[in-house]
Design an enzyme around this catalytic site. Structure first.
Site, mmCIF file in Angstrom:
data_model
loop_
_atom_site.group_PDB
_atom_site.id
_atom_site.type_symbol
_atom_site.label_atom_id
_atom_site.label_comp_id
_atom_site.label_asym_id
_atom_site.label_seq_id
_atom_site.Cartn_x
_atom_site.Cartn_y
_atom_site.Cartn_z
ATOM 1 C CB SER A 77 -0.935 0.023 1.212
ATOM 2 O OG SER A 77 -0.210 0.183 2.420
ATOM 3 C CE LYS A 150 -2.845 2.316 4.873
ATOM 4 N NZ LYS A 150 -2.790 1.461 3.658
#
Length: 267
Positions: A77, A150
């Site tokens: 990701s 993230k």
């Protein structure tokens, strides 16, 4: 006339070796003999080794608790910034001693429902216990089983929108050119318009079309935002594999023109 006593040869010392002159008195030369006549007990190699190992474990635990912690990247990701299998070091001084900034890559505990239930690994009880112990003291990286990594796009009060006429994300009315997203990715295939609540963060993965981030968790606890209290720290260096070794710098220029919340935002 000199005193006779000064002319006589001294009587031979029976404790001296007649050839070497060294004393043969009991205990002579034994500098480390105690007054009781016993030699002091020297520390064993095993004891010294145990002290060193315990000290190293304590130091590692203190570093992990207060300064840095290693983490393993389990998914794509964050490509191409981080790839699956990378190991990163995370500063635990953020948040706390230092603030979280837009552009920081942060590790945080799952706010609730972002991650699927963990799949049990086939591992012997002994192996599992050893791995858990080494991870606890910081000698093995955290496998992020309940953590995510993230990039921070919005901090408390920020108005984050996608997309502008050119398909870019905007923060507080200013569109940003995100050079860090995976080549070939678009800033977001999903439109959104949100304001980050107090003490929360809005995060996205750099591999935008393969990242279940704030955009896709609006129906979960926190409405897709990450509580500041869930943040473990900021990733600042890649340490493994060695071919990926390098610093993870905050791309401050991307957000340089973004004003403070409520300033110049027409939204």
């Amino acid at each position: 006339m000199p005193d006779d006593a000064t002319l006589r040869d001294p009587l031979p010392d029976p404790t001296l070796d007649t050839e070497t002159g060294a004393s043969t008195a009991p205990g002579a030369g034994d500098d480390d003999v105690t007054p009781t006549g016993r030699r002091p007990r020297r520390p064993s190699l095993l004891r010294e080794t145990a002290i060193i190992v315990v000290s190293a474990l304590v130091l590692s635990l203190l570093l992990k608790t207060f300064l840095v912690q290693a983490f393993f990247i389990p998914s794509p990701s964050m490509e191409d910034t981080l790839v699956e299998g990378d190991r990163v070091m995370v500063s635990r001084l953020v948040p706390g001693a230092f603030d979280v900034h837009r552009g920081d890559v942060v590790v945080f505990k799952d706010p609730g429902g972002w991650l699927p239930p963990p799949v049990p690994q086939a591992e012997s009880p002994v192996s599992e216990a050893v791995r858990a112990a080494l991870t606890f003291v910081g000698l093995l990286p955290q496998d992020t089983g309940e953590h995510l990594i993230k990039r921070v796009i919005g901090t408390p009060g920020d108005h984050v929108v996608c997309c502008d006429a050119e398909g870019r994300v905007s923060v507080n009315g200013v569109s940003i050119d995100e050079a860090y997203i995976k080549p070939g990715s678009e800033p977001s295939e999903l439109a959104f318009d949100t304001t980050v609540p107090a003490d929360m963060l809005f995060v996205m993965g750099d591999n935008r079309q393969n990242s279940a981030d704030s955009r896709y968790n609006t129906d979960k606890p926190g409405d897709g935002f990450v509580p500041m209290g869930n943040v473990v720290g900021t990733a600042f260096v890649k340490v493994w594999p060695l071919s990926h070794l390098g610093l993870l710098r905050n791309p401050g220029d991307v957000f340089a023109d973004v004003p403070a919340p409520g300033v110049g935002d027409e939204g």
